[in-house]
Design an enzyme around this catalytic site. Structure first.
Site, short mmCIF file in Angstrom:
data_model
loop_
_atom_site.label_atom_id
_atom_site.label_comp_id
_atom_site.label_asym_id
_atom_site.label_seq_id
_atom_site.Cartn_x
_atom_site.Cartn_y
_atom_site.Cartn_z
N GLN A 21 38.92 17.96 -48.67
CA GLN A 21 38.91 19.40 -48.96
C GLN A 21 37.54 19.98 -48.63
OE1 GLN A 21 40.18 19.50 -53.09
NE2 GLN A 21 42.20 20.23 -52.45
N ARG A 60 32.73 21.48 -56.86
CA ARG A 60 33.59 20.30 -56.91
C ARG A 60 34.91 20.62 -56.26
NH1 ARG A 60 37.84 18.71 -59.22
NH2 ARG A 60 37.87 20.41 -60.74
N VAL A 61 35.29 19.76 -55.31
CA VAL A 61 36.64 19.81 -54.75
C VAL A 61 37.32 18.52 -55.16
CG1 VAL A 61 36.14 21.38 -52.83
CG2 VAL A 61 35.81 18.92 -52.52
N SER A 62 38.65 18.55 -55.22
CA SER A 62 39.38 17.42 -55.79
C SER A 62 39.57 16.24 -54.86
CB SER A 62 40.75 17.89 -56.29
OG SER A 62 40.58 18.85 -57.29
N ALA A 63 39.43 16.45 -53.56
CA ALA A 63 39.67 15.37 -52.61
C ALA A 63 38.61 15.39 -51.51
CB ALA A 63 41.06 15.50 -52.00
#
Length: 186
Positions: free
Chosen positions: A16, A10-13
């Site tokens: 990314q 999982r990346v936040s944006a």
């Protein structure tokens, strides 16, 4: 026969790159990737797919526990859902594994401590952000992104349909790419 190794990233944006986490995971039979904030699991489609996909004796490998959840309760709930299906959860960076029989006493202690720190860090980030916004507002330097009118949204959609890159559209409207993505969802 032993189960599969299933990765979760999982990346936040959306902009990314998840590659660093994928490399940390090592070899996996399948990797699920979310590009969204970890503060809540409500919109994490890849996580929902992973939970549906895993079977008894699988191992879910995650680079770091803050990638699975930043709220202690949510993290424990997700780990419980995975282990209730008979799969194990392996946090690579923390070197913690939880399986259907539970974690070792040391792993259990570390999971609790590190989960609490991740939640604390998330709350401190939000607190500092709010303080920064308040200071900027007091100095008259804080301006929120302008709301898009329905006409603006129509123009954005038309430009996307014509093949213009979203980055260029964002520059033209003087907004972030995320604002463009949000407009397209309307």
């Amino acid at each position: 026969m032993s189960g599969q190794v299933v990765g979760y990233v999982r990346v936040s944006a959306a902009d990314q790159n998840p590659q660093r986490q994928i490399e940390v995971l090592g070899e996996c039979n399948k990797v699920f990737t979310d590009k969204i904030s970890g503060k809540s699991r409500a919109k994490r489609q890849a996580l929902a797919e992973l939970l549906e996909y895993i079977r008894d004796d699988d191992t879910v490998r995650i680079a770091s526990m803050d990638r699975l959840g930043r709220d202690t309760r949510d993290l424990y709930n997700i780990v419980a859902e995975i282990t209730d299906k008979g799969a194990a959860v392996q946090f690579v960076n923390e070197n913690i594994t939880v399986d259907k029989n539970g974690a070792s006493p040391m792993d259990s202690l570390m999971l609790g401590i590190l989960a609490a720190f991740a939640e604390f860090e998330r709350r401190r980030i939000r607190e500092r952000q709010a303080e920064g916004i308040a200071i900027a507002k007091a100095k008259g330097k804080y301006a929120q992104q302008p709301a898009f009118s329905d006409k603006d949204v129509e123009q954005v959609k038309a430009l996307v349909d014509l093949g213009y890159p979203k980055t260029e559209i964002a520059k033209q409207f003087q907004v972030s790419r995320q604002t463009i993505y949000n407009a397209l969802k309307r």
